[in-house]
Design a protein around this motif. Structure first.
Motif, mmCIF file in Angstrom:
data_model
loop_
_atom_site.group_PDB
_atom_site.id
_atom_site.type_symbol
_atom_site.label_atom_id
_atom_site.label_comp_id
_atom_site.label_asym_id
_atom_site.label_seq_id
_atom_site.Cartn_x
_atom_site.Cartn_y
_atom_site.Cartn_z
ATOM 1 N N PHE A 43 38.559 45.525 36.735
ATOM 2 C CA PHE A 43 38.148 46.813 37.292
ATOM 3 C C PHE A 43 39.307 47.807 37.297
ATOM 4 N N THR A 44 40.497 47.326 37.646
ATOM 5 C CA THR A 44 41.624 48.252 37.778
ATOM 6 C C THR A 44 42.320 48.528 36.446
ATOM 7 N N PHE A 76 40.018 41.606 46.483
ATOM 8 C CA PHE A 76 39.000 42.661 46.478
ATOM 9 C C PHE A 76 37.711 42.139 45.859
ATOM 10 N N LEU A 77 36.586 42.684 46.313
ATOM 11 C CA LEU A 77 35.315 42.507 45.609
ATOM 12 C C LEU A 77 34.804 43.903 45.276
ATOM 13 N N ASN A 129 48.939 43.858 47.677
ATOM 14 C CA ASN A 129 48.995 43.793 46.212
ATOM 15 C C ASN A 129 50.391 43.904 45.597
ATOM 16 N N GLY A 172 32.244 42.427 41.097
ATOM 17 C CA GLY A 172 32.056 40.975 41.083
ATOM 18 C C GLY A 172 32.442 40.280 39.791
ATOM 19 N N ARG A 173 33.119 40.978 38.878
ATOM 20 C CA ARG A 173 33.448 40.349 37.594
ATOM 21 C C ARG A 173 34.413 39.172 37.774
ATOM 22 N N ALA A 174 35.440 39.373 38.614
ATOM 23 C CA ALA A 174 36.420 38.299 38.831
ATOM 24 C C ALA A 174 35.736 37.097 39.487
ATOM 25 N N VAL A 198 38.707 53.640 44.172
ATOM 26 C CA VAL A 198 39.875 52.741 44.200
ATOM 27 C C VAL A 198 40.746 52.949 45.437
ATOM 28 N N ASP A 250 39.461 35.988 47.155
ATOM 29 C CA ASP A 250 40.083 37.047 46.349
ATOM 30 C C ASP A 250 40.436 38.235 47.232
HETATM 31 P P1 5GP Z 1 35.562 43.019 40.481
HETATM 32 O O1 5GP Z 1 35.917 41.933 39.524
HETATM 33 O O2 5GP Z 1 34.829 42.529 41.713
HETATM 34 O O3 5GP Z 1 34.871 44.173 39.837
HETATM 35 O O4 5GP Z 1 36.944 43.616 40.995
HETATM 36 C C1 5GP Z 1 37.758 42.795 41.766
HETATM 37 C C2 5GP Z 1 39.140 42.682 41.182
HETATM 38 O O5 5GP Z 1 39.605 43.950 40.737
HETATM 39 C C3 5GP Z 1 40.070 42.192 42.262
HETATM 40 O O6 5GP Z 1 40.567 40.931 41.858
HETATM 41 C C4 5GP Z 1 41.163 43.241 42.344
HETATM 42 O O7 5GP Z 1 42.346 42.727 41.799
HETATM 43 C C5 5GP Z 1 40.701 44.392 41.512
HETATM 44 N N1 5GP Z 1 40.213 45.554 42.306
HETATM 45 C C6 5GP Z 1 38.936 46.023 42.355
HETATM 46 N N2 5GP Z 1 38.858 47.121 43.100
HETATM 47 C C7 5GP Z 1 40.106 47.375 43.554
HETATM 48 C C8 5GP Z 1 40.661 48.417 44.369
HETATM 49 O O8 5GP Z 1 39.982 49.353 44.862
HETATM 50 N N3 5GP Z 1 41.989 48.330 44.610
HETATM 51 C C9 5GP Z 1 42.767 47.332 44.111
HETATM 52 N N4 5GP Z 1 44.065 47.341 44.437
HETATM 53 N N5 5GP Z 1 42.278 46.342 43.331
HETATM 54 C C10 5GP Z 1 40.965 46.368 43.057
#
Ligand code: 5GP
Length: 191
Positions: A99-100, A126-127, A27, A130-132, A19, A124
């Motif tokens: 994820f967070t 962050f990736l 953010n 990829g769930r979002a 993270v 977006d």
């Molecule tokens: P995913 O859905 O790709 O697993 O994660 C992407 C989403 O989770 C992003 O919309 C972001 O808000 C959040 N996110 C994922 N990893 C991080 C990170 O390392 N730092 C922050 N600040 N947000 C993250």
């Protein structure tokens, strides 16, 4: 994108091997000049494709998405995470595991803003896994619209999101590609 890499190096905080905290410019506090440069870069990469809408997810995707929408001259829709009294009509929805926050939630877009035939760019902050992005793709497909590509501000390339999206045939453009956060150090892949 050099300005973004420098900002991450100078103001990003590595919270763990997984993270990265960027609340000094993306953010929580937002750097408008950096967001403008990000919008211009996404517009350069995705210009000329006939994109007519941008879709993002609240809240952190909104700033880069709006600047990209300004540069491409198209409207920006953000998927809402919380049911609102004013959202009374039928909604397009998808479930997303955060994820967070490590919780499952539902995101929604009104079909009044997304229609059949729209050519949509997803933006977006962050990736990670990829769930979002997958939730937004599902909503766009429910509307019978087309996904033109994904523009990501910070990709964590050691997680699985990009590989899955590319396997599905989507174009992913990330402005910073983080190879590793190990040992509290941010290292980048070429982007
Ligand atoms: P995913 O859905 O790709 O697993 O994660 C992407 C989403 O989770 C992003 O919309 C972001 O808000 C959040 N996110 C994922 N990893 C991080 C990170 O390392 N730092 C922050 N600040 N947000 C993250």
């Amino acid at each position: 994108m050099e300005a973004l890499h420098n900002k991450i190096r100078e103001e990003g905080i590595v919270l763990s091997d997984q993270v990265l905290k960027v609340d000094a410019f993306l953010n929580h506090q937002i750097d408008p000049a950096l967001m403008q440069a990000i919008g211009e870069e996404f517009a350069r990469r995705f210009g000329g494709l006939g994109i007519n809408k941008i879709v993002t997810i609240e809240a952190s995707g909104i700033a880069p998405a709006v600047m990209t929408g300004l540069c491409l001259g198209v409207p920006v829709i953000f998927a809402r995470k919380h049911a609102s009294l004013t959202l009374t009509e039928h909604l397009l929805t998808a479930s997303v595991y955060s994820f967070t926050k490590q919780t499952e939630s539902t995101v929604a877009i009104s079909p009044r803003h997304l229609q059949k035939g729209d050519k949509v760019l997803i933006i977006d902050d962050f990736l990670a896994n990829g769930r979002a992005s997958q939730a937004l793709i599902s909503i766009i497909h429910q509307a019978e619209a087309e996904v033109a590509g994904l523009g990501i501000v910070i990709e964590k390339s050691f997680q699985t999101g990009r590989a899955q999206l590319e396997e599905q045939g989507y174009r992913v453009e990330s402005l910073a590609r983080v190879a590793s956060l190990a040992g509290g150090e941010v290292s980048f892949l070429p982007s």
